[in-house]
Motif scaffolding. Structure first.
Motif, short mmCIF file in Angstrom:
data_model
loop_
_atom_site.label_atom_id
_atom_site.label_comp_id
_atom_site.label_asym_id
_atom_site.label_seq_id
_atom_site.Cartn_x
_atom_site.Cartn_y
_atom_site.Cartn_z
N UNK A 252 2.05 6.16 26.26
CA UNK A 252 1.29 5.86 25.04
C UNK A 252 0.67 7.11 24.43
N UNK A 253 0.64 8.20 25.12
CA UNK A 253 -0.03 9.39 24.61
C UNK A 253 0.97 10.49 24.29
N UNK A 254 1.99 10.15 23.55
CA UNK A 254 3.00 11.13 23.16
C UNK A 254 2.41 12.07 22.10
N UNK A 255 2.56 13.36 22.32
CA UNK A 255 1.86 14.33 21.47
C UNK A 255 2.38 14.34 20.04
N UNK A 256 3.64 14.01 19.82
CA UNK A 256 4.16 14.05 18.46
C UNK A 256 3.70 12.85 17.63
N UNK B 80 -1.81 14.42 8.52
CA UNK B 80 -1.93 15.73 7.89
C UNK B 80 -0.59 16.23 7.39
N UNK B 81 0.44 16.01 8.15
CA UNK B 81 1.78 16.42 7.73
C UNK B 81 2.25 15.64 6.52
N UNK B 82 1.98 14.33 6.51
CA UNK B 82 2.35 13.52 5.36
C UNK B 82 1.58 13.94 4.11
N UNK B 83 0.30 14.22 4.28
CA UNK B 83 -0.51 14.68 3.14
C UNK B 83 0.02 16.01 2.61
N UNK B 84 0.37 16.91 3.50
CA UNK B 84 0.89 18.20 3.08
C UNK B 84 2.21 18.04 2.31
N UNK C 84 0.57 11.94 17.31
CA UNK C 84 -0.85 12.12 17.05
C UNK C 84 -1.15 11.73 15.60
N UNK C 85 -2.05 10.77 15.38
CA UNK C 85 -2.31 10.30 14.02
C UNK C 85 -2.83 11.40 13.10
N UNK C 86 -3.63 12.31 13.63
CA UNK C 86 -4.15 13.38 12.79
C UNK C 86 -3.03 14.31 12.34
N UNK C 87 -2.13 14.65 13.25
CA UNK C 87 -1.00 15.51 12.92
C UNK C 87 -0.04 14.82 11.97
#
Length: 50
Positions: A18-22, A30-34, A24-27
């Motif tokens: 459940x804790x897959x690093x890719x 942030x990537x989608x916003x960028x 990460x909601x923040x990442x």
């Protein structure tokens, strides 16, 4: 591959860690916003209708 062959494998992947690093909601957010900001910049920069 048929649906019957891939469904169990996908179910096992979904139940995995459940804790897959890719994921990460923040990442991800942030990537989608960028990406959206870059698309907005390109759209407004190359708008020839003015």
């Amino acid at each position: 591959m048929s649906l019957h062959a891939t469904a169990p494998a996908l179910a096992l992947l979904a139940e995995g860690n459940d804790n897959h690093s890719s994921l990460n909601p923040l990442f991800t957010g942030g990537g989608a916003l960028l990406v959206l900001l870059v698309l907005l910049f390109l759209t407004t920069r190359f708008n020839k209708d003015r």
